[in-house]
Design a protein around this motif. Structure first.
Motif, mmCIF file in Angstrom:
data_model
loop_
_atom_site.group_PDB
_atom_site.id
_atom_site.type_symbol
_atom_site.label_atom_id
_atom_site.label_comp_id
_atom_site.label_asym_id
_atom_site.label_seq_id
_atom_site.Cartn_x
_atom_site.Cartn_y
_atom_site.Cartn_z
ATOM 1 N N LEU A 17 9.527 -0.862 -0.750
ATOM 2 C CA LEU A 17 9.916 0.545 -0.710
ATOM 3 C C LEU A 17 10.800 0.938 -1.891
ATOM 4 O O LEU A 17 11.053 2.126 -2.105
ATOM 5 C CB LEU A 17 10.642 0.846 0.606
ATOM 6 N N LYS A 18 11.255 -0.043 -2.659
ATOM 7 C CA LYS A 18 12.062 0.265 -3.843
ATOM 8 C C LYS A 18 11.252 1.027 -4.885
ATOM 9 O O LYS A 18 11.811 1.663 -5.775
ATOM 10 C CB LYS A 18 12.615 -1.030 -4.451
ATOM 11 N N LYS B 181 11.511 8.803 -4.613
ATOM 12 C CA LYS B 181 12.050 9.994 -3.952
ATOM 13 C C LYS B 181 12.381 9.772 -2.480
ATOM 14 O O LYS B 181 12.759 10.719 -1.786
ATOM 15 C CB LYS B 181 11.057 11.149 -4.081
ATOM 16 N N LEU B 182 12.279 8.547 -2.006
ATOM 17 C CA LEU B 182 12.492 8.275 -0.580
ATOM 18 C C LEU B 182 13.953 8.493 -0.199
ATOM 19 O O LEU B 182 14.850 7.835 -0.726
ATOM 20 C CB LEU B 182 12.083 6.836 -0.257
ATOM 21 N N GLY C 63 0.805 -1.218 0.000
ATOM 22 C CA GLY C 63 0.000 0.000 0.000
ATOM 23 C C GLY C 63 0.833 1.260 0.000
ATOM 24 O O GLY C 63 0.380 2.310 -0.459
ATOM 25 N N ILE C 64 2.057 1.195 0.513
ATOM 26 C CA ILE C 64 2.916 2.377 0.527
ATOM 27 C C ILE C 64 3.457 2.725 -0.862
ATOM 28 O O ILE C 64 3.589 3.902 -1.187
ATOM 29 C CB ILE C 64 4.072 2.188 1.535
ATOM 30 N N PRO C 65 3.781 1.752 -1.729
ATOM 31 C CA PRO C 65 4.397 2.089 -3.019
ATOM 32 C C PRO C 65 3.600 3.038 -3.898
ATOM 33 O O PRO C 65 4.141 3.598 -4.848
ATOM 34 C CB PRO C 65 4.550 0.715 -3.690
ATOM 35 N N CYS C 66 2.314 3.246 -3.620
ATOM 36 C CA CYS C 66 1.528 4.161 -4.452
ATOM 37 C C CYS C 66 1.881 5.625 -4.188
ATOM 38 O O CYS C 66 1.488 6.504 -4.947
ATOM 39 C CB CYS C 66 0.035 3.934 -4.211
#
Length: 404
Positions: free
Chosen positions: A330-331, A335-336, A304-307
């Motif tokens: 998280l890849k 911009k992380l 859900g975070i990759p969006c």
């Protein structure tokens, strides 16, 4: 004479002849000490007196599992912290320090659940209007607070003192665009009927109020920042008119899932730390989000975070992430640059830091520490060009590997 530094020799002298592992009581009152240190050598310590020193941090108390009573009165402490691993702590004396933040009471709730005695007299935190009730709600086992006996009736009254989020409360916490509008609102006879002022509210801060529901937010069409930290909110709702909202702070509530943000397309910062969230979902519309805080929750997966393609800062400390492979999700965040995964079970896996540094190559800061060039080089030497399970998964997909 004053000792200034807590060396082993100092602890032995203060321990009354016992060996370091046998010491149960230490009294170093009035010794010009500036730092708590060396106490890991005293695992049996139960009573600690460090009053009238020059200590400015509580760091150094962690993991003293038998510690029951601590006196740090008349020091220079500004934050309540450093209490991890103190399950036996029942009495804490912090009179006449420099503690000012109500949020610090939540540290006590989390790490000192058995606390029976607490004194914060002589700190500016006591000047907050909601101070007394908040402390009693957060620490339900307190029997002595600021040198006053606490009864079951006192706890009951504090528990029943919640407030409904009304237009009057919104007006109280609102920050307007123009001074004249603020003055107009302050003299309005009935803010429930006169709603013209709502469109001029740019910021709304209502923290530590025991608010249970997000309501009465209709008409806040220019709201840019909303902070409802440290309340009793369980559901994110009522934000349909808040289309210009850029910052939403809901830290330390009782929220169990992410939702209700469909209208907040301009949201840049979302703080949901210290809730009861188990999964990351319903973020797909938040394409402008640059900072997401989800520390101190119950998260087990990063799906859900990759969006969140604009995300630059991600805080996930103290959750339930238990596999290094989970950070592969998280890849997809181009911009992380700042990521905090500290105090998750996966941090205990061998070579955790190098693994994360290699796979999240744009990171500049991991778990609060800047990434050094030497660390990046070591990570490359360990993982570059090697056939790993993660590489196979990346190239073939999980379904293929599950079939194998």
């Amino acid at each position: 004479s004053k000792v200034l530094v807590m060396t082993d020799d100092v602890l032995l002298r203060a321990g009354g002849g016992a060996t370091l592992p046998q010491i149960t009581t230490l009294n170093l009152h009035g010794n010009a000490l500036r730092k708590i240190e060396g106490l890991a050598s005293c695992p049996s310590l139960k009573n600690l007196v460090l009053s009238f020193n020059e200590i400015n941090s509580m760091a150094g108390l962690c993991d003293l599992s038998r510690l029951e009573r601590v006196d740090l009165s008349y020091n220079q402490i500004q934050r309540i912290e450093g209490l991890r691993g103190l399950p036996a702590l029942t009495a804490l004396e912090l009179t006449a320090n420099m503690i000012s933040r109500l949020e610090d009471i939540n540290v006590l709730r989390k790490y000192a659940p058995e606390l029976r005695e607490l004194c914060l007299q002589g700190n500016t935190v006591g000047e907050h209007k909601s101070y007394h009730g908040l402390v009693l709600r957060r620490l339900p086992k307190l029997e002595l607070f600021d040198q006053r006996r606490i009864s079951a009736a006192d706890h009951a009254r504090a528990s029943d003192s919640g407030a409904a989020l009304s237009r009057a409360l919104v007006r109280e916490g609102a920050v307007m665009r123009r001074r004249e509008v603020s003055e107009m609102v302050s003299t309005a006879p009935n803010c429930e009927e006169d709603t013209g002022w709502l469109a001029s509210v740019e910021e709304l801060v209502l923290e530590h109020r025991r608010i249970r529901r997000m309501q009465a937010l209709e008409g806040l069409v220019c709201l840019r920042r909303l902070s409802l930290c440290d309340n009793d909110i369980t559901v994110i709702e009522g934000l349909g008119d808040c289309t210009r909202l850029e910052e939403l702070c809901l830290e330390d509530n009782r929220i169990t899932q992410i939702g209700g943000l469909g209208a907040c397309l301009n949201l840049k910062r979302l703080d949901l730390g210290s809730n009861k969230i188990a999964s990351v979902a319903n973020l797909e519309k938040l394409t402008a989000l640059t900072q997401l805080a989800l520390e101190d929750n119950e998260i087990t997966s990063l799906e859900g975070i990759p969006c969140c393609k604009s995300l630059m800062e991600l805080y996930l400390g103290n959750n339930r992430l238990d596999q290094l492979r989970q950070i592969q999700a998280l890849k997809l965040l181009p911009k992380l640059i700042i990521c905090d995964l500290s105090d998750n079970p996966l941090c205990e896996e061998e070579d955790y830091r190098h693994y994360v540094i290699y796979h999240l190559r744009k990171l500049k800061v991991l778990d609060g520490l800047g990434i050094e060039a030497a660390e990046t080089q070591v990570a490359k030497s360990k993982y570059a060009g090697k056939l790993t399970f993660d590489l196979l998964e990346d190239k073939t997909g999980t379904q293929f590997l599950d079939h194998l």
